[in-house]
Enzyme design. Structure first.
Site, PDB file in Angstrom:
ATOM      1  N   HIS A 122     -24.012   6.436 -48.835  1.00 37.45           N
ATOM      2  CA  HIS A 122     -24.314   6.945 -47.490  1.00 37.45           C
ATOM      3  C   HIS A 122     -25.693   7.582 -47.454  1.00 37.45           C
ATOM      4  O   HIS A 122     -25.892   8.647 -48.057  1.00 37.45           O
ATOM      5  CB  HIS A 122     -23.345   8.060 -47.106  1.00 37.45           C
ATOM      6  CG  HIS A 122     -21.961   7.607 -46.848  1.00 37.45           C
ATOM      7  ND1 HIS A 122     -21.095   8.338 -46.069  1.00 37.45           N
ATOM      8  CD2 HIS A 122     -21.284   6.522 -47.242  1.00 37.45           C
ATOM      9  CE1 HIS A 122     -19.930   7.708 -46.019  1.00 37.45           C
ATOM     10  NE2 HIS A 122     -20.025   6.607 -46.729  1.00 37.45           N
ATOM     11  N   ARG A 147     -25.299   2.621 -46.266  1.00 33.98           N
ATOM     12  CA  ARG A 147     -24.862   2.953 -44.911  1.00 33.98           C
ATOM     13  C   ARG A 147     -25.847   3.944 -44.334  1.00 33.98           C
ATOM     14  O   ARG A 147     -26.190   4.934 -44.998  1.00 33.98           O
ATOM     15  CB  ARG A 147     -23.460   3.551 -44.964  1.00 33.98           C
ATOM     16  CG  ARG A 147     -22.839   3.766 -43.602  1.00 33.98           C
ATOM     17  CD  ARG A 147     -21.539   4.541 -43.694  1.00 33.98           C
ATOM     18  NE  ARG A 147     -21.774   5.953 -43.483  1.00 33.98           N
ATOM     19  CZ  ARG A 147     -20.839   6.817 -43.063  1.00 33.98           C
ATOM     20  NH1 ARG A 147     -19.603   6.399 -42.834  1.00 33.98           N
ATOM     21  NH2 ARG A 147     -21.117   8.086 -42.888  1.00 33.98           N
ATOM     22  N   ASP A 210     -21.850   3.206 -39.342  1.00 32.93           N
ATOM     23  CA  ASP A 210     -20.490   3.611 -38.962  1.00 32.93           C
ATOM     24  C   ASP A 210     -20.520   4.252 -37.578  1.00 32.93           C
ATOM     25  O   ASP A 210     -21.200   5.268 -37.371  1.00 32.93           O
ATOM     26  CB  ASP A 210     -19.974   4.620 -40.005  1.00 32.93           C
ATOM     27  CG  ASP A 210     -18.470   4.844 -39.899  1.00 32.93           C
ATOM     28  OD1 ASP A 210     -17.884   4.474 -38.865  1.00 32.93           O
ATOM     29  OD2 ASP A 210     -17.896   5.399 -40.855  1.00 32.93           O
ATOM     30  N   HIS A 312     -12.569   1.503 -47.737  1.00 32.47           N
ATOM     31  CA  HIS A 312     -12.952   2.897 -47.561  1.00 32.47           C
ATOM     32  C   HIS A 312     -13.023   3.555 -48.942  1.00 32.47           C
ATOM     33  O   HIS A 312     -12.152   3.341 -49.776  1.00 32.47           O
ATOM     34  CB  HIS A 312     -11.856   3.541 -46.718  1.00 32.47           C
ATOM     35  CG  HIS A 312     -12.113   4.923 -46.251  1.00 32.47           C
ATOM     36  ND1 HIS A 312     -11.089   5.770 -45.912  1.00 32.47           N
ATOM     37  CD2 HIS A 312     -13.246   5.608 -46.017  1.00 32.47           C
ATOM     38  CE1 HIS A 312     -11.578   6.924 -45.495  1.00 32.47           C
ATOM     39  NE2 HIS A 312     -12.895   6.850 -45.546  1.00 32.47           N
ATOM     40  N   ASP A 316     -12.854  11.927 -49.816  1.00 34.68           N
ATOM     41  CA  ASP A 316     -11.481  12.427 -49.666  1.00 34.68           C
ATOM     42  C   ASP A 316     -10.453  11.474 -50.273  1.00 34.68           C
ATOM     43  O   ASP A 316      -9.256  11.763 -50.248  1.00 34.68           O
ATOM     44  CB  ASP A 316     -11.154  12.734 -48.197  1.00 34.68           C
ATOM     45  CG  ASP A 316     -11.499  11.612 -47.248  1.00 34.68           C
ATOM     46  OD1 ASP A 316     -12.699  11.341 -47.050  1.00 34.68           O
ATOM     47  OD2 ASP A 316     -10.574  10.998 -46.701  1.00 34.68           O
TER      48      ASP A 316
HETATM   49  O1  KDG Z   1     -11.354  11.496 -43.930  1.00 38.81           O
HETATM   50  C1  KDG Z   1     -12.220  10.878 -43.065  1.00 38.81           C
HETATM   51  C2  KDG Z   1     -13.434  10.367 -43.797  1.00 38.81           C
HETATM   52  O2  KDG Z   1     -13.087   9.732 -44.983  1.00 38.81           O
HETATM   53  C3  KDG Z   1     -14.198   9.420 -42.941  1.00 38.81           C
HETATM   54  O3  KDG Z   1     -14.716  10.067 -41.838  1.00 38.81           O
HETATM   55  C4  KDG Z   1     -15.322   8.813 -43.697  1.00 38.81           C
HETATM   56  O4  KDG Z   1     -15.756   7.291 -41.920  1.00 38.81           O
HETATM   57  C5  KDG Z   1     -15.796   7.558 -43.095  1.00 38.81           C
HETATM   58  C6  KDG Z   1     -16.338   6.572 -44.017  1.00 38.81           C
HETATM   59  O5  KDG Z   1     -16.596   5.471 -43.566  1.00 38.81           O
HETATM   60  O6  KDG Z   1     -16.474   6.895 -45.187  1.00 38.81           O
HETATM   61 MG    MG Z   2     -15.932   5.138 -41.631  1.00 38.92          MG
END
Ligand code: KDG
Ligand code: MG
Length: 402
Positions: A122, A147, A210, A312, A316
């Protein structure tokens, strides 16, 4: 072999993680991620109160049967809490099967289909100059895909634009914080960011963006069109995806590829999207979509319809989920990209793992099983701290899409 114990470990080395550890009578153990950002304790209770009592005495080799038992047996099917709990059990059982076989899990899934798993990081910043600096740092680290998220002039905060550069923590307060959103400001600004990035980094770097479900289908169609000159690899989560047919409208208007699925938990969330070829990448994950067993099923359906994986992989999702994802990514024929947000050093210490990054790729561990564990003594030093994802309102106060 029988399951003799299973326990849920909740820890917060910088952010909350929920992990299931399954123990067998022969001393072989397996781990599974059960983290659901902002709703961690709901999954922990689901596992402790309703799932673990049914696991004791079971044969850990019966992965498919256990999956079906937990899915069908609950009567109340699907949903992120149920499917994250099932995922944790499923992942731990694959870990055990790999250890018993003496093989890394990807070998049990059919073996290697590629040399490494291409990952994206990111790059984000408050201004376009900050964004360019962030992209450059990822390119320097060897990333082949980035990203790109930018602050939007006129909006004090923008979801997805973090203060940290390699980590990302949107869950920032026990009670959700609230932010303001303007579709007009966003749509008029974003294409100019990508114009600068392409100008600076040339045509071959894979670029992603995103949208975080912020638009309606026709607004997303306009954004997709506006981004066409910059040849994105994908535009992610353009709209909330409960209405799968809504993606037809986006598709009719733009050739910008579409990725969606980080909040999906079952094949039924994306069956129409995949079958009608309304998307290009499916972003469901091991932890939220029923584990390796069910995600493999989603990816196999996707393979029939020219849809590739793009799981994903934000912070988290614990290193246990990342390890499991990498084994699947390495084995499936229709892998696309894997998101890779690095964890903090504290998290890495709690979850010792053998996967590693090199030259833009992640490589899973060659150790038997998943090649990841949890240090329970260290985990105990980081007690749970409530943290929620923020809420978004339009400038007039109307509650907006997440
Ligand atoms: O828990 C939510 C996040 O993991 C999310 O907002 C992250 O959009 C996200 C991404 O593409 O990593
Ligand atoms: Mg996302």
């Amino acid at each position: 072999m029988r399951i003799v114990d299973a326990r849920v470990i909740v820890t917060c080395p910088g952010r909350n993680f929920v992990t299931l550890k399954i123990v067998t009578d022969e001393g072989v153990t397996g781990v599974g991620d059960a983290t659901l950002n902002g709703r961690e304790l709901a999954v922990a209770a689901y596992l402790t109160e309703h799932v673990i009592p049914t696991l004791i005495g079971r044969d850990p080799a019966r992965i498919e049967d256990t999956w079906q038992y937990l899915y069908r047996g609950a009567y109340w099917r699907r949903g992120p809490v149920t499917m994250s709990a099932i995922a944790a059990v499923d992942t731990a059982l694959w870990d055990i099967k790999g250890k018993v076989a003496g093989l890394p899990v990807y070998q049990l899934l059919g073996g290697r289909s590629r040399e490494g798993v291409t990952v994206y990081g990111h790059a984000n910043g408050d201004t376009v100059d900050d964004v360019l600096t962030a992209v450059a740092s990822y390119v320097d680290l060897g990333y082949r895909a980035v990203r790109v998220q930018s602050g939007i002039p006129g909006l004090p905060v923008t979801y997805g634009v973090s203060k940290d550069k390699l980590f990302y923590e949107p869950a920032d307060a026990a009670v959700p914080t609230e932010a303001a959103w303007s579709t007009e400001r966003y749509l008029s600004f974003v294409p100019s960011v990508f114009a600068r990035v392409r100008e600076e980094f040339g045509p071959t770097l894979k670029l992603l963006h995103d949208v975080h479900h912020r638009l309606t289908p026709i607004e997303a169609a306009r954004l997709g069109r506006g981004l066409e000159p910059y040849a994105l690899t994908w535009m992610e989560d353009p709209v909330p995806a409960e209405l799968q047919e809504g993606f037809r409208l986006i598709r009719q208007h733009t050739t910008t590829p579409i990725a969606v699925g980080e909040v999906f938990n079952s094949v039924w969330d994306c069956e129409q999207l995949i079958r009608e070829q309304l998307i290009d990448y499916i972003r469901a994950t091991v932890v939220h979509a029923g584990g390796i067993t069910h995600l493999r099923r989603i990816f196999d359906l996707a393979a029939l319809h020219h849809v590739r994986s793009g799981s994903h992989g934000a912070t988290d999702l614990s290193p246990v989920c990342m390890a499991a994802a990498l084994h699947l990514d390495l084995a499936i024929p229709n892998f696309g990209l894997q998101e890779y947000m690095r964890h903090t050093p504290a998290t890495d210490e709690v979850f010792p793992h053998g996967y590693h990054f090199a030259d833009g790729y992640l490589h899973p561990s060659e150790a038997p099983g998943l090649g990841v564990d949890i240090d329970e003594d260290l985990a105990a030093k980081y007690p749970y701290r409530p943290a929620s994802l923020p809420v978004n309102r339009l400038e007039d106060g109307t509650l907006h899409n997440w």
